[in-house]
Design an enzyme around this catalytic site. Structure first.
Site, short mmCIF file in Angstrom:
data_model
loop_
_atom_site.label_atom_id
_atom_site.label_comp_id
_atom_site.label_asym_id
_atom_site.label_seq_id
_atom_site.Cartn_x
_atom_site.Cartn_y
_atom_site.Cartn_z
N ARG A 41 4.98 18.44 -24.69
CA ARG A 41 4.27 18.20 -23.43
C ARG A 41 3.21 19.28 -23.16
NH1 ARG A 41 9.13 16.00 -19.47
NH2 ARG A 41 8.63 13.79 -19.76
N GLY A 96 10.35 10.76 -23.50
CA GLY A 96 11.71 11.26 -23.31
C GLY A 96 12.40 11.61 -24.61
#
Ligand code: 3PG
Length: 397
Positions: free
Chosen positions: A34, A355
């Site tokens: 991320r 995820g």
């Protein structure tokens, strides 16, 4: 609106909401995907001569200062990736943030402390969130929303701030929306959706929305046992959501009516208990012994799933096929990831939906460029795939 709509940003203080909610082992970041995904926006803004003020959350501190959820490890990692020092403000909009912002020069980058240390960030009271967002907004002159992973939330720093400053989507949000829309709005066919993860109840909206769009639905992971039960099989001590069995029966019926091919595993790796070194063996999916739990799909299913994926022009995958954190139960997830890599090579458009699946492909050593797109969203990409309007995107329109 995108970055281009913000005009000349030279010398401007640009508030950027990123999603730096990375997995941590103590203070060690175990997957920096991320942070890397935020670099294009940060670098572009720096090249334009903007002062980049980053905001992010880490975990769910519920409005309290939780030292373990400090963004300090993120500031360090980001600094390493950018090759510049990224100072971390001790607060989000208080005196330290203000002093650090005032000291910024063109091209500088700072990170504000965890926005969720302030109770107003996640307050249910919109007026309270707005008051707080005004204080944050005062630090900047424009707002860039680049935390795709939080666009499904209407919180202070990703939603309310946009009401008080000229705002636009960053490059990551733009890229995510393009990729996910390409797959869901006008997919090249066959369009295969692969779903895994532990709970079918987390995926109800996705299944409902994609049952009318996909040509094929491939199911693995803990959620598959509710499907096997709905097909009339016993699942031993595997994960099972008894209260969802009837809903799943309905999906199986809808799939038949709509001509959607439903692919379930034909064999399962079962173990005595949920442990990395538990004794395990492969059994047919319709004969799971009463005292065993399924922790992965078996070798025949791995081949079946791989082949179905390769025989596709669009693939969306969300959720691991087994307990990939334990090497003995990672082969199913590996086979699906390999399927997407092989499909990509053959010209298909492939998405790994955020995820756990995104962490899984990176931790299993698959290259980022083996897939058309690896989403940074967990809940956000799921809600996007459900076809829901996402507040963090709506507010930018
Ligand atoms: C995520 O990890 O999916 C995002 O960072 C959102 O986090 P949240 O579910 O705690 O809002």
């Amino acid at each position: 609106k995108t970055l281009k709509d913000l005009g000349d940003l030279k010398g401007k203080r640009v508030l950027v909401r990123a999603d730096f909610n990375v997995p941590l082992d103590g203070t060690t970041i175990t997957d920096d995907g991320r942070i890397k995904a935020a670099l294009p926006t940060i670098n572009t803004l720096r090249q334009e001569g903007a002062k980049v003020i980053l905001m992010a959350h880490l975990g769910r501190p519920k409005g309290k200062v939780v030292p373990e959820l400090s963004l300090a490890p993120v500031a360090i990692r980001l600094g390493q990736l950018l090759g510049v020092d990224v100072p971390l403000a001790a607060d989000t909009y208080g005196p330290d943030a203000q002093t650090k912002v005032e000291a910024m020069k063109d091209g500088d980058v700072i990170l504000l402390q965890n926005v969720r240390f302030n109770p107003e960030e996640t307050s249910k009271d919109e007026a309270e969130r707005d008051e707080y967002a005004k204080k944050i907004a005062a630090l900047g002159e424009v707002f860039v929303s680049d935390g795709f992973g939080v666009v499904h939330r209407a919180q202070g720093s990703n939603y309310s701030v946009a009401k008080f400053l000229p705002s636009a989507a960053g490059l990551l949000v733009e890229k995510e929306v393009k990729a996910l829309s390409k797959a869901t709005e006008n997919p090249e066919r066959p369009f295969t959706v692969v779903l895994g993860g532990s709970k079918v109840s987390d995926k109800l909206g996705v299944i409902e929305n994609l049952l009318s769009k996909a040509d094929r639905l491939v199911i693995g992971g803990g959620m598959v046992f509710t499907f096997l039960k709905a097909e009339g099989y016993e699942v031993g001590s595997s994960l099972l959501e008894e209260d969802q069995v009837d809903t799943v029966k309905g999906y199986i019926q809808t799939a038949k009516e709509k001509g959607v091919e439903l692919v379930l595993p034909t064999d399962i790796v079962v173990a005595d208990e949920f442990k990395a070194d538990s004794p395990h063996r492969v059994v047919p999916a319709d004969s799971i012994p009463a005292d065993k739990m399924g922790l992965d799909i078996g070798p025949d299913s791995q081949k079946l799933f791989h082949d179905k994926i390769v025989d596709s022009k669009t693939v969306v995958w969300n959720g691991p096929m087994g307990v990939f954190e334990f090497p003995a139960f990672a082969d199913g997830t590996r086979a699906v990831a390999q399927g997407l890599v092989d499909a990509t090579k053959a010209g298909a458009f492939t998405i790994v939906g955020g995820g756990d699946s995104a962490s899984a492909v990176r931790n299993l050593g698959f290259p980022e460029d083996g897939f058309s797109h690896i989403s940074t969203g967990g809940g956000a990409s799921l809600e996007f795939l459900e076809g829901k309007a996402l507040p963090g995107l709506e507010v930018l329109k």
